[in-house]
Scaffold this motif. Sequence first.
Motif, PDB file in Angstrom:
ATOM      1  N   ASP A  59      -8.688  -8.928  20.105  1.00  0.00           N
ATOM      2  CA  ASP A  59      -7.285  -9.369  20.142  1.00  0.00           C
ATOM      3  C   ASP A  59      -6.527  -8.711  21.288  1.00  0.00           C
ATOM      4  OD1 ASP A  59      -7.652 -10.972  17.895  1.00  0.00           O
ATOM      5  OD2 ASP A  59      -7.201  -9.325  16.523  1.00  0.00           O
ATOM      6  N   VAL A  60      -6.906  -7.476  21.607  1.00  0.00           N
ATOM      7  CA  VAL A  60      -6.295  -6.758  22.723  1.00  0.00           C
ATOM      8  C   VAL A  60      -7.407  -6.254  23.630  1.00  0.00           C
ATOM      9  CG1 VAL A  60      -4.226  -6.074  21.458  1.00  0.00           C
ATOM     10  CG2 VAL A  60      -6.268  -4.642  21.339  1.00  0.00           C
ATOM     11  N   LYS A  61      -7.064  -5.954  24.883  1.00  0.00           N
ATOM     12  CA  LYS A  61      -8.070  -5.575  25.873  1.00  0.00           C
ATOM     13  C   LYS A  61      -7.880  -4.119  26.297  1.00  0.00           C
ATOM     14  CE  LYS A  61      -8.130 -10.330  27.561  1.00  0.00           C
ATOM     15  NZ  LYS A  61      -7.923 -11.227  28.720  1.00  0.00           N
ATOM     16  N   ASP A  62      -7.940  -3.226  25.314  1.00  0.00           N
ATOM     17  CA  ASP A  62      -7.808  -1.813  25.623  1.00  0.00           C
ATOM     18  C   ASP A  62      -8.630  -1.000  24.638  1.00  0.00           C
ATOM     19  OD1 ASP A  62      -6.375  -1.763  23.247  1.00  0.00           O
ATOM     20  OD2 ASP A  62      -4.424  -1.789  24.248  1.00  0.00           O
ATOM     21  N   LYS A  63      -8.449   0.334  24.692  1.00  0.00           N
ATOM     22  CA  LYS A  63      -9.274   1.207  23.863  1.00  0.00           C
ATOM     23  C   LYS A  63      -9.015   1.028  22.362  1.00  0.00           C
ATOM     24  CE  LYS A  63      -6.115   5.156  24.204  1.00  0.00           C
ATOM     25  NZ  LYS A  63      -5.966   6.523  24.720  1.00  0.00           N
ATOM     26  N   THR A  64      -7.879   0.456  21.996  1.00  0.00           N
ATOM     27  CA  THR A  64      -7.602   0.216  20.576  1.00  0.00           C
ATOM     28  C   THR A  64      -8.638  -0.726  19.980  1.00  0.00           C
ATOM     29  OG1 THR A  64      -5.240   0.499  20.966  1.00  0.00           O
ATOM     30  CG2 THR A  64      -5.891  -0.593  18.923  1.00  0.00           C
ATOM     31  N   ALA A  65      -8.960  -1.797  20.702  1.00  0.00           N
ATOM     32  CA  ALA A  65      -9.956  -2.760  20.219  1.00  0.00           C
ATOM     33  C   ALA A  65     -11.336  -2.132  20.147  1.00  0.00           C
ATOM     34  CB  ALA A  65      -9.975  -3.985  21.126  1.00  0.00           C
ATOM     35  N   ILE A  66     -11.659  -1.271  21.115  1.00  0.00           N
ATOM     36  CA  ILE A  66     -12.978  -0.634  21.131  1.00  0.00           C
ATOM     37  C   ILE A  66     -13.126   0.332  19.956  1.00  0.00           C
ATOM     38  CG2 ILE A  66     -14.548   0.784  22.482  1.00  0.00           C
ATOM     39  CD1 ILE A  66     -13.131  -0.222  24.974  1.00  0.00           C
ATOM     40  N   LYS A  67     -12.088   1.115  19.703  1.00  0.00           N
ATOM     41  CA  LYS A  67     -12.142   2.057  18.585  1.00  0.00           C
ATOM     42  C   LYS A  67     -12.249   1.317  17.255  1.00  0.00           C
ATOM     43  CE  LYS A  67      -9.865   6.064  20.620  1.00  0.00           C
ATOM     44  NZ  LYS A  67      -8.786   7.064  20.478  1.00  0.00           N
ATOM     45  N   ALA A 124     -19.440   0.680  20.899  1.00  0.00           N
ATOM     46  CA  ALA A 124     -18.890  -0.589  21.372  1.00  0.00           C
ATOM     47  C   ALA A 124     -18.630  -0.558  22.869  1.00  0.00           C
ATOM     48  CB  ALA A 124     -17.598  -0.921  20.634  1.00  0.00           C
ATOM     49  N   ILE A 125     -18.805  -1.709  23.503  1.00  0.00           N
ATOM     50  CA  ILE A 125     -18.514  -1.908  24.921  1.00  0.00           C
ATOM     51  C   ILE A 125     -17.633  -3.148  25.048  1.00  0.00           C
ATOM     52  CG2 ILE A 125     -19.473  -2.677  27.134  1.00  0.00           C
ATOM     53  CD1 ILE A 125     -21.893  -1.002  26.595  1.00  0.00           C
TER      54      ILE A 125
END
Length: 302
Positions: A185-193, A257-258
Amino acid sequence: MPWPRSSRRTVWGVLTLFTVLRFGVLSVKITQLKVPRLVQNGSDVTLDCEFQVEPHESRHLELVVKWFFGGDPEPVYQWIPAHGRPQGLGLLKGRLDLNYGTRNERGSAGIRIVGATTELTGDYKCSISTYDGEDFMIKPMIVFAPETNMYLQYGRPAEDTFNISCVAEGVFPEPRMFLYYARPDVKDKTAIKAASLCETQQREYPMEGVTVETGRRGDSFTTRASAEVEDLEHFLGAILFICELRVPQTEYCQRRAIMYLPGGDDESHQIDAEGGSGTAELKISALLVAVIPTVTILYHNF
């Protein structure tokens, strides 16, 4: 001609009475066997075996406590209270807190293993006996070792292909590994975590053509899962690639995750467990990598 039902009941009653009189099965009874189903490698662990002895036995009691491991007929622990201190034997020799068994005469035949290791995974049998009877119970215990190292990496063998590879080392018992992808949904570290948490709520899809290889090294396993993607047009926009590690018969789970950003800003962001970050140049795409929850991120620059 089969025996009448009443005759069969009579025969079973006689046999039961003979067993009680001959072996004294009512003289001692194990009421509860407490063996943890899962313990972590290197931890101390207590196994308890609670029992009762018939009152008429207490005056001439010759209590014998034994523990067995893995179906071996030879005990790994033995204590005859009337004859002295407990003994650690076989696989458990030198690995027990022998002072723990001092309360056994009061109805608990426990043992305490100091620093349990993976080779102690198996069935544990507690046996309590007196002159006139014996009882036993068996329960399994798994000593698991979490991975010593786990990483998810990205490679570009050609302009129109890339591959995903995930490796976990030092795991016991033999693990299972899966590769998924998802649309963030978002393209930053929040989505990865979020994707690195096993209880994630986002929609994920199994990757196709995944090859999983597992090999044993000493008392642990190394597992590698890999997949090659040739049709990059299938992944328009940002894509999360996720590696999941699970240990059968346990609830243990770890993820990496990547995030793949086609046509990104030619930067890769390194995110560690404390939220710190750094950057490194890439020629083709931006790549975000996260290692959650307790291990500092391992970054591979391709």
